[in-house]
Enzyme design. Sequence first.
Site, mmCIF file in Angstrom:
data_model
loop_
_atom_site.group_PDB
_atom_site.id
_atom_site.type_symbol
_atom_site.label_atom_id
_atom_site.label_comp_id
_atom_site.label_asym_id
_atom_site.label_seq_id
_atom_site.Cartn_x
_atom_site.Cartn_y
_atom_site.Cartn_z
ATOM 1 N N HIS A 74 1.013 -1.468 0.081
ATOM 2 C CA HIS A 74 -0.025 0.090 -0.069
ATOM 3 C C HIS A 74 0.760 1.025 0.148
ATOM 4 C CE1 HIS A 74 -4.124 -1.615 1.208
ATOM 5 N NE2 HIS A 74 -3.556 -2.772 0.810
ATOM 6 N N ASP A 174 -5.939 5.912 0.586
ATOM 7 C CA ASP A 174 -6.060 4.479 0.567
ATOM 8 C C ASP A 174 -7.442 3.893 0.660
ATOM 9 O OD1 ASP A 174 -3.827 2.138 1.066
ATOM 10 O OD2 ASP A 174 -5.700 1.613 2.272
#
Length: 534
Positions: A74, A174
């Site tokens: 991520h 995110d």
Amino acid sequence: MLLNQRFTLILVYHSKIHFKCNISFATHRGWKINTPPLSCFPRIHDDAGGLNPHPSMATASPTLVLLPLWSAGHLMSLLEAGKRLLTRAGGKLSLTVLVIPPPTEHLAAEVQGHIRREEASGLDVRFVHLPAMDPPTDFRGIEEFLSRFVQMHAPRVRAAVADLPCPVAALVLDFFCTALIDVARDLDVPAYVYFTTNAAMMALMLRLPALHEEVTVEFEEMEGTVDVPGLPPVPSSSLPKPVMDKKNPNYTWFVYHGRRFAEADGIIVNTAAELERSALAAIADGRCTPGVRPPTVYPIGPVIAFEPPPEQPHECVRWLDAQPPASVALLCFGSQGFFAAPQAHEIAHGLERSGHRFLWVLRGPPAPGARHPADANLAELLPDGFLERTKDRGLVWPTWAPQREILAHAAVGGFVTHGGWNSTLESLWHGVPLAPWPLYAEQHMNAFTLVAAMGVAVAMKVDRKRDNFVEAAELEREVRELMGGGEEGRKAREKAMEMKAACRNAVEEGGSSDAALHRLAEELCKGAVVSTGK
Ligand code: UDP
């Protein structure tokens, strides 16, 4: 990609903000990324979330505020996307990364390592560390934990963004941070979602709120297949793990995120138009979000954070140097994949019987009290005599391996992978066909997409009811198919080579991903908000 961890410890640490200028990465495959020279700032020390800007920052260029989660898949992906946007914006933007304190020591050390490396590389970015707070303890799953933990940070994110001494171009969030769209709205700043996985998964997520109304039983109890526009009919057994149990809060959070993705000013996705045309078209046509304006999607991938090769080649790479071209099957299972002895034995027998060369990155179950895979104890995990019998054609590597470098090696001919999206793109970048063995997160959906929609992989029979167990005979068949056996393998190899060219063309100047990046950078520069509404 999507995270799969459980948390125990909280770590508070102080941060250091360091600015330098002008970075250039050259890869051993000759792909070069340059960030433009941005304004230089002095080194600044930041204490428990308070930003202490140097006076010169008051005149800095508008900043793009990134909100990543912590795992490499991520954090590095979002950071790399941010760097590319800076390049495309031609010096009109700067980068600020808001770091939510990682909830485990292990993750905190990893994140700190990444930040240190970025600082040493001279990247012009501010890392702003938010103050630590106690994470939820009454959660039932990782997706719930992450979503709630992020949501708890909303007031601190708002304060940190409002405190920035320069205009804010946008928040880039995110996957698990969609609750922070409210912060962006409150500050009147555009909100974008960065989707670290693929368009197929995005199509499913956007469709999920409606599916939730249409399918009133558990998905595995429904008749027929699941309709996700842009994809072949999806068997319910291929849905991502958090969708498989509607009573679990993880599912509720997935439906929530699916709804909120549609509210974003745009979704930036780590794929290329050429890889997933049909899913991207379905999203753009509004077929995944009937009755709702479809979000603008920017496919800017493959976003892969290449690093310069080390001075001394890694032992795995040296071993590959001695193998013939396209002869080695790589087995590697992401940041969280591990096997206990019964499964490791099946793999060993399958590899032995396949007769093919292999490089197997094997990690063992977490140590007692730990949450992350441990380095493999080969004596405990492997059958007697296996290493000796296969020493001329196999290497078992018991810890983290440099996967990107390995996949770049000409000796690698196929990849048995957990099917995380970063691993998938790294493989396709080098034209290596896949055999997906999904273990966690969205990987079952990725496996389906790779086989049924993209045609770059051979299908593997994984017993989802037995913790994704694979028998030795199935692995043997799979490796033979992947490495040169039948028609399925041949087609996957051809398609993977096509995708290699598509990936490289997409990110070239004027390619589809580069054009999407350009459009996005223009949007961001236009939208830079001068007052953040303190
Ligand atoms: N990776 C690596 N060495 C390993 C295992 C993983 O370099 O031994 C890297 C891999 O190259 C990829 C990332 O870790 O960049 C894993 O991301 P992915 O999305 O594939 O899976 P996740 O770990 O997020 O499930």
